[in-house]
Design an enzyme around this catalytic site. Structure first.
Site, PDB file in Angstrom:
ATOM      1  N   ASP A  91      -5.296  12.183 -32.550  1.00 59.50           N
ATOM      2  CA  ASP A  91      -4.005  12.468 -32.362  1.00 59.50           C
ATOM      3  C   ASP A  91      -3.876  13.650 -31.413  1.00 59.50           C
ATOM      4  O   ASP A  91      -4.447  14.852 -31.503  1.00 59.50           O
ATOM      5  CB  ASP A  91      -3.338  12.676 -33.769  1.00 59.50           C
ATOM      6  CG  ASP A  91      -2.047  12.796 -34.070  1.00 59.50           C
ATOM      7  OD1 ASP A  91      -1.375  13.423 -33.194  1.00 59.50           O
ATOM      8  OD2 ASP A  91      -1.324  12.101 -34.733  1.00 59.50           O
ATOM      9  N   SER A 129       4.117  10.971 -33.467  1.00 60.30           N
ATOM     10  CA  SER A 129       2.878  10.188 -33.729  1.00 60.30           C
ATOM     11  C   SER A 129       3.566   9.016 -34.900  1.00 60.30           C
ATOM     12  O   SER A 129       2.828   8.032 -34.802  1.00 60.30           O
ATOM     13  CB  SER A 129       2.128  11.091 -34.957  1.00 60.30           C
ATOM     14  OG  SER A 129       1.203  11.964 -34.182  1.00 60.30           O
ATOM     15  N   THR A 168       0.257   8.805 -38.579  1.00 55.82           N
ATOM     16  CA  THR A 168      -0.516   7.815 -37.863  1.00 55.82           C
ATOM     17  C   THR A 168      -1.193   7.047 -38.838  1.00 55.82           C
ATOM     18  O   THR A 168      -1.050   5.592 -38.551  1.00 55.82           O
ATOM     19  CB  THR A 168      -1.711   8.439 -37.001  1.00 55.82           C
ATOM     20  OG1 THR A 168      -1.106   9.324 -36.124  1.00 55.82           O
ATOM     21  CG2 THR A 168      -2.543   7.769 -36.120  1.00 55.82           C
ATOM     22  N   GLU A 197      -8.958   8.409 -37.517  1.00 57.63           N
ATOM     23  CA  GLU A 197      -7.960   9.308 -36.854  1.00 57.63           C
ATOM     24  C   GLU A 197      -8.627  10.711 -36.969  1.00 57.63           C
ATOM     25  O   GLU A 197      -8.719  11.284 -37.836  1.00 57.63           O
ATOM     26  CB  GLU A 197      -6.557   9.380 -37.454  1.00 57.63           C
ATOM     27  CG  GLU A 197      -5.686  10.154 -36.657  1.00 57.63           C
ATOM     28  CD  GLU A 197      -4.403  10.655 -37.375  1.00 57.63           C
ATOM     29  OE1 GLU A 197      -4.367  10.675 -38.593  1.00 57.63           O
ATOM     30  OE2 GLU A 197      -3.370  11.349 -36.665  1.00 57.63           O
ATOM     31  N   ASP A 213      -4.184  17.234 -32.475  1.00 57.44           N
ATOM     32  CA  ASP A 213      -2.641  17.488 -32.260  1.00 57.44           C
ATOM     33  C   ASP A 213      -2.188  18.995 -32.910  1.00 57.44           C
ATOM     34  O   ASP A 213      -1.586  19.700 -32.018  1.00 57.44           O
ATOM     35  CB  ASP A 213      -1.925  16.469 -33.049  1.00 57.44           C
ATOM     36  CG  ASP A 213      -0.345  16.801 -33.037  1.00 57.44           C
ATOM     37  OD1 ASP A 213       0.468  16.755 -31.990  1.00 57.44           O
ATOM     38  OD2 ASP A 213       0.005  17.102 -34.295  1.00 57.44           O
ATOM     39  N   HIS A 243      -0.530  22.204 -30.866  1.00 58.67           N
ATOM     40  CA  HIS A 243       0.675  22.729 -31.446  1.00 58.67           C
ATOM     41  C   HIS A 243       0.508  24.330 -31.459  1.00 58.67           C
ATOM     42  O   HIS A 243       1.382  25.189 -31.403  1.00 58.67           O
ATOM     43  CB  HIS A 243       1.236  22.156 -32.807  1.00 58.67           C
ATOM     44  CG  HIS A 243       1.985  20.952 -32.658  1.00 58.67           C
ATOM     45  ND1 HIS A 243       2.848  20.628 -32.015  1.00 58.67           N
ATOM     46  CD2 HIS A 243       1.576  19.590 -33.262  1.00 58.67           C
ATOM     47  CE1 HIS A 243       3.182  19.438 -32.181  1.00 58.67           C
ATOM     48  NE2 HIS A 243       2.379  18.676 -32.785  1.00 58.67           N
ATOM     49  N   ASP A 256      -2.593   9.193 -29.385  1.00 58.36           N
ATOM     50  CA  ASP A 256      -1.367   8.608 -29.376  1.00 58.36           C
ATOM     51  C   ASP A 256      -0.209   9.082 -28.675  1.00 58.36           C
ATOM     52  O   ASP A 256       0.862   8.671 -28.328  1.00 58.36           O
ATOM     53  CB  ASP A 256      -0.753   8.708 -31.181  1.00 58.36           C
ATOM     54  CG  ASP A 256      -0.817  10.078 -31.667  1.00 58.36           C
ATOM     55  OD1 ASP A 256      -1.569  11.059 -31.035  1.00 58.36           O
ATOM     56  OD2 ASP A 256      -0.539  10.286 -32.610  1.00 58.36           O
ATOM     57  N   HIS A 257      -0.661  10.329 -28.193  1.00 61.46           N
ATOM     58  CA  HIS A 257       0.246  11.257 -27.133  1.00 61.46           C
ATOM     59  C   HIS A 257      -0.700  12.518 -26.889  1.00 61.46           C
ATOM     60  O   HIS A 257      -1.662  12.828 -27.612  1.00 61.46           O
ATOM     61  CB  HIS A 257       1.658  11.773 -27.728  1.00 61.46           C
ATOM     62  CG  HIS A 257       1.265  12.297 -29.045  1.00 61.46           C
ATOM     63  ND1 HIS A 257       1.055  13.648 -29.159  1.00 61.46           N
ATOM     64  CD2 HIS A 257       1.380  11.630 -30.335  1.00 61.46           C
ATOM     65  CE1 HIS A 257       0.885  13.942 -30.463  1.00 61.46           C
ATOM     66  NE2 HIS A 257       1.104  12.953 -31.125  1.00 61.46           N
TER      67      HIS A 257
END
Ligand SMILES: [Zn+2]
Length: 365
Positions: free
Chosen positions: A45, A86, A139, A254, A259, A263, A301-302
């Site tokens: 993620d 997500s 996710t 995952e 991710d 952040h 996922d990004h």
């Protein structure tokens, strides 16, 4: 590990693929003598090129990612936003349709779309999900839930009970047993025949029954704050349980907090989560090589954080830079290995992964 592929003496031939994406899922060619293909789909993620580059520069020794020969790139935009969340990205992977941010398993008209889990389950496959976040988080939830907003986690937990998974491991216990409606879904899963555990991922003694692990009220701890080797261990246990199936299996794994590190704009957090994901990947690659009949796909996922690696304090030093504390629209790499891996080369859209997996399996949609 039994080398089924060689034991059976069957050559795995390259699949004959139609030139046009989306046109030929019904007639993919698969040798009838061959065992059904297993799929392990690993999602980092928030993992883009910058996150991978960070690991390459800071890790000692070779990376498991260097084992891949087939690499592609996806555009991760959702149908509603150039920069996906997500939920939008998970829905594209799980259903083959780009949809709106925050929604799970629904199309743009908020109508439910079948997930790859239910498609394969109906064909006899075993299915599993492993995540370090809550198993009800966007996710993993995209693979079984149909809700208009990812924050409906009690509703999502309820849908997991009906999802007929053979294995799941992650956090999110409070959405099962501390609910506003007073139901205890943990006990309901036990009543359905699940071997449930809220303390640790043990070994799977009986491969004929489903297993569920909910090891924290919310998400598990970050790796650098004491999660330990949950992700590689749970993945190993999932493979042990699912590979006992006769028909083949689909497992999603995952690495959720790559991710979070983006952040938080936190390099050490990022490195710890990337190394955790890679440790898991190294185990999966061993399985894939030994099994010979498993397709492995690894992607993000990004991207999160606009991460890049640039000049450090001296000429032989590099530093990690975060351009934002948000998701970005960066293209994200896709790595594939095993039978069908060649389908994942090139540049395409995130939702194409769903179609490419089903084509590789020769599974009807
Ligand atoms: Zn995020």
């Amino acid at each position: 590990m039994t080398k089924l592929f060689f034991k059976m003496g069957v050559m795995v031939l390259p699949l004959m693929l139609p030139a046009c994406e989306g046109a030929g899922e019904q007639n993919a060619t698969v040798s009838p003598e061959k065992d059904p293909l297993n799929v392990v789909f690993m999602i980092g993620d928030g993992m883009g090129v910058g996150q991978l580059t960070t690991m390459f520069y800071y890790k000692d020794g070779a990376s498991a990612f260097e084992d891949f020969k087939e690499v592609g790139f996806i555009n991760t935009s959702s149908a509603s936003n150039k920069v996906t969340d997500s939920a939008g990205a998970g829905t594209a992977f799980a259903t083959g349709q780009k949809s709106f941010n925050r929604g799970l398993g629904l199309d743009m008209d908020s109508m439910p779309v079948p997930s790859i889990l239910s498609v394969l389950k109906s064909q006899g496959y075993q299915t599993g999900l492993v995540s370090v976040s809550s198993i009800t988080h966007a996710t993993p939830a995209a693979f079984y839930a149909k809700v208009t907003d990812r924050d409906m986690e009690e509703e999502i937990a309820e849908q997991l009970v009906g999802a007929n998974l053979d294995f799941f491991a992650g956090g999110g216990l409070s959405f099962f047993n501390k609910r506003n409606d007073g139901r205890d879904l943990f006990e309901e899963l036990v009543a359905l025949g699940y071997r449930m555990d809220s303390v640790q991922v043990g070994s799977v003694g009986d491969v004929g029954v489903p297993y569920g692990y909910l090891l924290a009220d919310g998400g598990l701890e970050p790796r650098h704050k004491g999660r330990g080797d949950f992700l590689p261990r749970a993945t190993q246990t999932a493979l042990q349980r699912l590979s006992a199936a006769e028909k083949g299996f689909f497992l999603m794994v995952e690495g959720s907090y790559i991710d979070w590190a983006g952040h938080a704009k936190d390099k050490n957090f990022l490195l710890a989560e990337m190394m955790d994901f890679e440790e898991t990947l190294a185990y999966v690659i061993d399985f894939v090589k030994s099994d010979g009949n498993t397709l492995l796909i690894v992607t993000g996922d990004h991207e999160t954080g606009g991460v890049s690696v640039g000049k450090g304090k001296s000429i032989d030093e590099v530093e990690v830079y975060f351009n934002t504390d948000q998701h970005t629209a960066d293209l994200v790499p896709v790595f594939a290995m095993g039978p069908g891996a060649e389908n994942f080369k090139g540049f395409y859209q995130n939702n194409d992964i769903f179609h490419k997996i089903l084509r590789s399996l020769g599974a009807d949609q």
